[in-house]
Design a protein around this motif. Structure first.
Motif, PDB file in Angstrom:
ATOM      1  N   TYR A   1      10.167  -2.570  -0.209  1.00 38.95           N
ATOM      2  CA  TYR A   1      11.036  -2.178  -1.261  1.00 38.95           C
ATOM      3  C   TYR A   1      10.905  -0.732  -1.357  1.00 38.95           C
ATOM      4  CZ  TYR A   1      10.943  -6.866  -3.397  1.00 38.95           C
ATOM      5  OH  TYR A   1      11.292  -8.274  -3.508  1.00 38.95           O
ATOM      6  N   LEU A   2      11.608  -0.008  -2.257  1.00 37.89           N
ATOM      7  CA  LEU A   2      11.506   1.385  -2.512  1.00 37.89           C
ATOM      8  C   LEU A   2      10.754   1.721  -3.750  1.00 37.89           C
ATOM      9  CD1 LEU A   2      14.959   2.579  -1.472  1.00 37.89           C
ATOM     10  CD2 LEU A   2      12.818   2.571   0.094  1.00 37.89           C
ATOM     11  N   LEU A   3       9.757   2.465  -3.663  1.00 36.84           N
ATOM     12  CA  LEU A   3       9.014   3.117  -4.952  1.00 36.84           C
ATOM     13  C   LEU A   3       9.151   4.631  -4.912  1.00 36.84           C
ATOM     14  CD1 LEU A   3       7.109   2.737  -7.187  1.00 36.84           C
ATOM     15  CD2 LEU A   3       5.100   2.997  -5.343  1.00 36.84           C
ATOM     16  N   ARG A   4       9.975   5.277  -5.801  1.00 41.98           N
ATOM     17  CA  ARG A   4      10.315   6.378  -5.789  1.00 41.98           C
ATOM     18  C   ARG A   4      10.950   6.796  -4.592  1.00 41.98           C
ATOM     19  NH1 ARG A   4       4.934   6.593  -8.025  1.00 41.98           N
ATOM     20  NH2 ARG A   4       5.014   6.404 -10.084  1.00 41.98           N
ATOM     21  N   GLY A   5      11.782   6.338  -3.786  1.00 42.71           N
ATOM     22  CA  GLY A   5      12.424   6.473  -2.460  1.00 42.71           C
ATOM     23  C   GLY A   5      11.560   6.328  -1.297  1.00 42.71           C
ATOM     24  N   GLU A   6      10.321   5.925  -1.415  1.00 47.21           N
ATOM     25  CA  GLU A   6       9.108   5.806  -0.457  1.00 47.21           C
ATOM     26  C   GLU A   6       9.148   4.406  -0.007  1.00 47.21           C
ATOM     27  OE1 GLU A   6       4.483   5.789   0.126  1.00 47.21           O
ATOM     28  OE2 GLU A   6       5.117   6.988  -1.340  1.00 47.21           O
ATOM     29  N   PRO A   7       9.305   4.085   1.249  1.00 50.52           N
ATOM     30  CA  PRO A   7       9.296   2.497   1.364  1.00 50.52           C
ATOM     31  C   PRO A   7       7.803   2.122   1.308  1.00 50.52           C
ATOM     32  CG  PRO A   7       9.755   3.484   3.487  1.00 50.52           C
ATOM     33  CD  PRO A   7       9.815   4.659   2.373  1.00 50.52           C
ATOM     34  N   VAL A   8       7.636   0.797   0.804  1.00 50.37           N
ATOM     35  CA  VAL A   8       6.412   0.294   0.647  1.00 50.37           C
ATOM     36  C   VAL A   8       6.418  -1.263   1.076  1.00 50.37           C
ATOM     37  CG1 VAL A   8       5.450   1.799  -0.927  1.00 50.37           C
ATOM     38  CG2 VAL A   8       6.733  -0.431  -1.809  1.00 50.37           C
ATOM     39  N   THR A   9       5.361  -1.946   1.486  1.00 51.75           N
ATOM     40  CA  THR A   9       5.621  -3.447   1.796  1.00 51.75           C
ATOM     41  C   THR A   9       4.910  -4.185   0.584  1.00 51.75           C
ATOM     42  OG1 THR A   9       5.944  -2.729   4.214  1.00 51.75           O
ATOM     43  CG2 THR A   9       5.095  -5.118   3.723  1.00 51.75           C
ATOM     44  N   VAL A  10       5.552  -5.413   0.126  1.00 52.96           N
ATOM     45  CA  VAL A  10       4.549  -6.262  -0.591  1.00 52.96           C
ATOM     46  C   VAL A  10       3.737  -6.956   0.295  1.00 52.96           C
ATOM     47  CG1 VAL A  10       4.670  -7.875  -2.351  1.00 52.96           C
ATOM     48  CG2 VAL A  10       6.333  -6.252  -2.311  1.00 52.96           C
ATOM     49  N   LEU A  11       2.328  -6.997   0.117  1.00 55.01           N
ATOM     50  CA  LEU A  11       1.499  -7.686   0.789  1.00 55.01           C
ATOM     51  C   LEU A  11       1.185  -9.002  -0.025  1.00 55.01           C
ATOM     52  CD1 LEU A  11      -1.227  -4.963   1.875  1.00 55.01           C
ATOM     53  CD2 LEU A  11       0.788  -6.113   3.349  1.00 55.01           C
ATOM     54  N   VAL A  12       1.122  -9.072  -1.204  1.00 59.60           N
ATOM     55  CA  VAL A  12       0.556 -10.120  -2.039  1.00 59.60           C
ATOM     56  C   VAL A  12       1.328 -10.028  -3.375  1.00 59.60           C
ATOM     57  CG1 VAL A  12      -1.217 -11.296  -3.266  1.00 59.60           C
ATOM     58  CG2 VAL A  12      -1.720 -10.174  -1.352  1.00 59.60           C
ATOM     59  N   ALA A  13       2.004 -11.162  -3.693  1.00 60.23           N
ATOM     60  CA  ALA A  13       2.952 -11.157  -4.928  1.00 60.23           C
ATOM     61  C   ALA A  13       2.483 -12.006  -6.095  1.00 60.23           C
ATOM     62  CB  ALA A  13       4.226 -11.637  -4.745  1.00 60.23           C
ATOM     63  N   TRP A  14       2.603 -11.779  -7.263  1.00 60.42           N
ATOM     64  CA  TRP A  14       2.207 -12.751  -8.434  1.00 60.42           C
ATOM     65  C   TRP A  14       2.838 -14.119  -8.137  1.00 60.42           C
ATOM     66  CZ3 TRP A  14       6.752  -9.859  -9.197  1.00 60.42           C
ATOM     67  CH2 TRP A  14       7.679 -10.836  -9.656  1.00 60.42           C
ATOM     68  N   ARG A  15       2.542 -15.151  -8.817  1.00 60.61           N
ATOM     69  CA  ARG A  15       3.190 -16.330  -8.924  1.00 60.61           C
ATOM     70  C   ARG A  15       3.182 -16.993 -10.180  1.00 60.61           C
ATOM     71  NH1 ARG A  15       0.088 -20.947  -8.766  1.00 60.61           N
ATOM     72  NH2 ARG A  15      -2.079 -20.621  -8.091  1.00 60.61           N
ATOM     73  N   PRO A  16       4.048 -17.681 -10.536  1.00 58.47           N
ATOM     74  CA  PRO A  16       3.897 -18.310 -12.014  1.00 58.47           C
ATOM     75  C   PRO A  16       2.965 -19.089 -12.108  1.00 58.47           C
ATOM     76  CG  PRO A  16       6.084 -18.489 -11.018  1.00 58.47           C
ATOM     77  CD  PRO A  16       5.313 -17.717  -9.885  1.00 58.47           C
ATOM     78  N   GLN A  17       2.279 -19.273 -13.309  1.00 52.93           N
ATOM     79  CA  GLN A  17       0.975 -20.193 -13.325  1.00 52.93           C
ATOM     80  C   GLN A  17       1.529 -21.638 -13.610  1.00 52.93           C
ATOM     81  OE1 GLN A  17      -1.281 -19.815 -16.895  1.00 52.93           O
ATOM     82  NE2 GLN A  17      -2.900 -19.785 -15.746  1.00 52.93           N
ATOM     83  N   ARG A  18       1.197 -22.376 -13.035  1.00 50.77           N
ATOM     84  CA  ARG A  18       1.729 -23.926 -13.196  1.00 50.77           C
ATOM     85  C   ARG A  18       1.071 -24.500 -14.175  1.00 50.77           C
ATOM     86  NH1 ARG A  18      -0.009 -24.970  -6.840  1.00 50.77           N
ATOM     87  NH2 ARG A  18       2.008 -24.245  -5.967  1.00 50.77           N
ATOM     88  N   ARG A  19       1.894 -25.410 -14.803  1.00 51.86           N
ATOM     89  CA  ARG A  19       1.468 -25.919 -16.058  1.00 51.86           C
ATOM     90  C   ARG A  19      -0.039 -26.853 -16.085  1.00 51.86           C
ATOM     91  NH1 ARG A  19       4.271 -27.597 -20.827  1.00 51.86           N
ATOM     92  NH2 ARG A  19       6.022 -26.994 -19.827  1.00 51.86           N
TER      93      ARG A  19
END
Length: 69
Positions: free
Chosen positions: A7-25
């Motif tokens: 993704y781009l953060l203020r024009g700088e490329p960054v890589t997502v290492l760990v993303a959130w996940r929705p909590q299961r019921r």
């Protein structure tokens, strides 16, 4: 969102290492009669910058790079 995506953060490329996940019921705890919590956790992600540093920050502000033709 998929970990490993750039993704781009203020024009700088960054890589997502760990993303959130929705909590299961089934994972939700009994909040009690007076405590109301949001059903999902904050949408924080761990990113790696071009210089190799890592940071946990909100997903807000990350943009997909425009496709090159």
């Amino acid at each position: 969102m998929i970990a490993g995506t750039t993704y781009l953060l203020r024009g700088e490329p960054v890589t997502v290492l760990v993303a959130w996940r929705p909590q299961r019921r089934a994972e939700r705890l009994d909040n009690g009669p007076h405590l109301h919590l949001r059903a999902t956790a904050p949408q924080n992600v761990m990113i790696r910058r071009a210089d190799g540093s890592t940071e946990v920050r909100p997903f807000r502000g990350l943009r997909r790079p425009k496709a090159r033709h």
